[in-house]
Design a protein around this motif. Structure first.
Motif, mmCIF file in Angstrom:
data_model
loop_
_atom_site.group_PDB
_atom_site.id
_atom_site.type_symbol
_atom_site.label_atom_id
_atom_site.label_comp_id
_atom_site.label_asym_id
_atom_site.label_seq_id
_atom_site.Cartn_x
_atom_site.Cartn_y
_atom_site.Cartn_z
ATOM 1 N N LEU A 51 4.580 4.437 -7.362
ATOM 2 C CA LEU A 51 4.341 3.274 -6.510
ATOM 3 C C LEU A 51 4.796 3.549 -5.078
ATOM 4 C CD1 LEU A 51 3.390 0.382 -6.174
ATOM 5 C CD2 LEU A 51 5.659 -0.400 -6.903
ATOM 6 N N THR A 52 5.903 4.251 -4.923
ATOM 7 C CA THR A 52 6.356 4.620 -3.583
ATOM 8 C C THR A 52 5.304 5.468 -2.875
ATOM 9 O OG1 THR A 52 8.688 4.552 -4.228
ATOM 10 C CG2 THR A 52 8.138 5.852 -2.281
ATOM 11 N N LYS A 53 4.658 6.369 -3.602
ATOM 12 C CA LYS A 53 3.598 7.199 -3.015
ATOM 13 C C LYS A 53 2.394 6.345 -2.613
ATOM 14 C CE LYS A 53 4.800 11.549 -5.323
ATOM 15 N NZ LYS A 53 4.358 12.602 -6.269
ATOM 16 N N VAL A 54 2.104 5.321 -3.391
ATOM 17 C CA VAL A 54 1.024 4.394 -3.024
ATOM 18 C C VAL A 54 1.395 3.649 -1.745
ATOM 19 C CG1 VAL A 54 -0.267 2.340 -3.720
ATOM 20 C CG2 VAL A 54 0.177 4.150 -5.397
ATOM 21 N N PHE A 133 -4.329 -11.083 -3.168
ATOM 22 C CA PHE A 133 -5.278 -9.979 -3.284
ATOM 23 C C PHE A 133 -5.225 -9.105 -2.033
ATOM 24 C CE2 PHE A 133 -8.087 -12.601 -6.265
ATOM 25 C CZ PHE A 133 -7.734 -11.859 -7.377
ATOM 26 N N TYR A 134 -5.222 -9.769 -0.878
ATOM 27 C CA TYR A 134 -5.347 -9.049 0.376
ATOM 28 C C TYR A 134 -4.138 -8.168 0.673
ATOM 29 C CZ TYR A 134 -6.515 -7.840 5.105
ATOM 30 O OH TYR A 134 -6.822 -7.108 6.230
ATOM 31 N N THR A 135 -2.954 -8.606 0.304
ATOM 32 C CA THR A 135 -1.744 -7.874 0.674
ATOM 33 C C THR A 135 -1.331 -6.817 -0.346
ATOM 34 O OG1 THR A 135 -0.424 -9.687 -0.237
ATOM 35 C CG2 THR A 135 -0.838 -9.716 2.132
ATOM 36 N N MET A 136 -2.194 -6.543 -1.318
ATOM 37 C CA MET A 136 -1.965 -5.388 -2.174
ATOM 38 C C MET A 136 -2.064 -4.117 -1.325
ATOM 39 S SD MET A 136 -1.493 -6.157 -5.416
ATOM 40 C CE MET A 136 -1.504 -7.683 -6.360
ATOM 41 N N PRO A 137 -1.259 -3.081 -1.591
ATOM 42 C CA PRO A 137 -0.240 -3.001 -2.641
ATOM 43 C C PRO A 137 1.129 -3.541 -2.220
ATOM 44 C CG PRO A 137 -0.375 -0.901 -1.521
ATOM 45 C CD PRO A 137 -1.418 -1.783 -0.881
ATOM 46 N N PHE A 138 1.280 -3.914 -0.927
ATOM 47 C CA PHE A 138 2.612 -4.221 -0.401
ATOM 48 C C PHE A 138 3.254 -5.454 -1.030
ATOM 49 C CE2 PHE A 138 0.639 -1.827 3.154
ATOM 50 C CZ PHE A 138 1.502 -0.738 3.125
ATOM 51 N N ILE A 139 2.451 -6.385 -1.500
ATOM 52 C CA ILE A 139 3.008 -7.589 -2.118
ATOM 53 C C ILE A 139 3.828 -7.231 -3.357
ATOM 54 C CG2 ILE A 139 1.081 -8.104 -3.671
ATOM 55 C CD1 ILE A 139 2.888 -10.659 -1.438
ATOM 56 N N LEU A 181 -2.222 -2.065 -11.061
ATOM 57 C CA LEU A 181 -2.700 -1.370 -9.878
ATOM 58 C C LEU A 181 -3.172 0.020 -10.298
ATOM 59 C CD1 LEU A 181 -0.941 -1.097 -6.433
ATOM 60 C CD2 LEU A 181 -1.801 0.934 -7.571
ATOM 61 N N TYR A 182 -4.411 0.360 -9.941
ATOM 62 C CA TYR A 182 -4.953 1.688 -10.221
ATOM 63 C C TYR A 182 -5.139 2.425 -8.896
ATOM 64 C CZ TYR A 182 -6.087 -0.514 -14.701
ATOM 65 O OH TYR A 182 -6.025 -1.188 -15.893
ATOM 66 N N TYR A 183 -4.725 3.688 -8.848
ATOM 67 C CA TYR A 183 -4.767 4.421 -7.595
ATOM 68 C C TYR A 183 -5.475 5.761 -7.746
ATOM 69 C CZ TYR A 183 -0.686 6.709 -9.742
ATOM 70 O OH TYR A 183 0.160 7.372 -10.601
ATOM 71 N N ASN A 184 -5.896 6.294 -6.609
ATOM 72 C CA ASN A 184 -6.528 7.609 -6.571
ATOM 73 C C ASN A 184 -5.466 8.667 -6.872
ATOM 74 O OD1 ASN A 184 -7.362 10.219 -5.235
ATOM 75 N ND2 ASN A 184 -9.218 9.023 -4.836
ATOM 76 N N ALA A 185 -5.711 9.505 -7.856
ATOM 77 C CA ALA A 185 -4.709 10.476 -8.302
ATOM 78 C C ALA A 185 -4.411 11.536 -7.250
ATOM 79 C CB ALA A 185 -5.166 11.140 -9.595
ATOM 80 N N GLU A 186 -5.294 11.723 -6.272
ATOM 81 C CA GLU A 186 -5.089 12.745 -5.244
ATOM 82 C C GLU A 186 -4.522 12.158 -3.953
ATOM 83 O OE1 GLU A 186 -8.719 14.859 -4.681
ATOM 84 O OE2 GLU A 186 -8.727 15.703 -6.710
ATOM 85 N N THR A 187 -5.071 11.032 -3.511
ATOM 86 C CA THR A 187 -4.639 10.451 -2.237
ATOM 87 C C THR A 187 -3.563 9.381 -2.398
ATOM 88 O OG1 THR A 187 -6.284 8.670 -2.268
ATOM 89 C CG2 THR A 187 -6.974 10.807 -1.360
ATOM 90 N N PHE A 188 -3.431 8.838 -3.596
ATOM 91 C CA PHE A 188 -2.519 7.741 -3.924
ATOM 92 C C PHE A 188 -2.900 6.430 -3.243
ATOM 93 C CE2 PHE A 188 -0.037 11.278 -5.404
ATOM 94 C CZ PHE A 188 0.567 10.777 -6.547
ATOM 95 N N LYS A 189 -4.078 6.357 -2.662
ATOM 96 C CA LYS A 189 -4.551 5.080 -2.140
ATOM 97 C C LYS A 189 -4.970 4.185 -3.305
ATOM 98 C CE LYS A 189 -6.235 6.772 2.318
ATOM 99 N NZ LYS A 189 -7.441 6.963 3.177
#
Length: 272
Positions: A51-54, A133-139, A181-189
């Motif tokens: 999550l920190t990487k995201v 919704f909009y403030t993901m992932p920071f919320i 939360l699902y993220y890109n495994a390479e970019t972590f976005k």
């Protein structure tokens, strides 16, 4: 997060996860620069490594927490809707030509400017529905959140690792809500959000609904969504895209918004 909105038909079940963990609190000891050498404890919140990487891929949670005001505009069927939120206390104002929805920090309120029946989302939840919704992932850096691993999402041949989010009892209006939360495994976005909803009658509260985050814009160093696309769903998987929600005129600043605008006008009514 208690939090998601009628217009977008929210709901969902979470994938089985591993051991649930809350953000750890590390204690650092500092020594004041005086003759007493007094020790002061400083608590620093930490998050799971993935999550920190995201967070970092989107500009960093420290930069996010330095911001005090968020504003964005959406096109609605009856015109533009401008949302302003005080990020410190989550007071909110949604301003449209035909209505205003506000939250004064204690109660939501509603002003109908037309006299006609309002057929939008329930103001009780609508004042911060899209905000979450909009403030993901920071919320997800808020207090009272628990994290654990979730089963990865596979969509069109791509695998997206998942982080499950749940809440302590008493956190928000519907602490039983669950998010993934699902993220890109390479970019972590961040790429996807799965979520359940527990305040809409007639909806399966264990079924995952989905929104896709594939279009980001840099605003003051933070990557914030330009579009969020809801998807149909079946068996806890996204199916086909719906009409995207588009966000324009986005502003996020370190200056707090004017407090008086969140106060209920005389002609408005509190929403119970």
């Amino acid at each position: 997060m208690k939090h998601l909105f009628y217009t977008l038909s929210l709901a969902l079940i979470l994938f089985s996860c591993k051991t649930e963990t809350k953000p750890e609190v590390k204690t650092e000891t500092k020594v004041e620069a005086d003759t007493t050498k007094k020790k002061v404890e400083v608590k620093t919140k930490t998050y799971p490594e993935n999550l920190t990487k995201v967070f970092n891929a989107h500009g960093g949670v420290d930069l996010w927490k330095s911001m005090k005001s968020l504003e964005y505009t959406q096109d609605k069927p009856d015109g533009k809707e401008v949302t302003i939120t005080d990020l410190n206390n989550r007071k909110a104002l949604l301003e449209s030509e035909n209505y205003t929805i506000g939250f004064d920090g204690t109660k939501p309120w509603f002003l109908n400017k037309t006299g006609k029946e309002f057929k939008g989302y329930d103001p009780k939840f609508g004042y911060n529905l899209m905000f979450y919704f909009y403030t993901m992932p920071f919320i997800l850096s808020d207090d009272g959140i628990k994290f654990s691993e979730a089963e990865a999402l596979v969509f069109e041949g791509v695998t997206y690792p998942g982080i499950k989010i749940s809440y302590d009892n008493g956190v928000g209006a519907t602490p039983e809500d669950i998010y993934v939360l699902y993220y890109n495994a390479e970019t972590f976005k961040m790429e996807w959000l799965g979520y359940t909803v527990n305040f809409v009658p007639g909806i399966d509260t264990k079924e995952l609904h989905f929104r896709r985050y594939s279009d980001w814009q840099d605003v003051n160093g933070l990557l914030l969504p330009k579009t969020i696309t809801g998807y149909g769903f079946k068996d806890d998987k996204p199916t086909t895209p719906k009409t995207p929600n588009t966000f324009t005129d986005v502003k996020i600043t370190k200056m707090a918004p004017e407090a008086s605008q969140f106060v209920k006008p005389e002609k408005a009514t509190f929403v119970e």
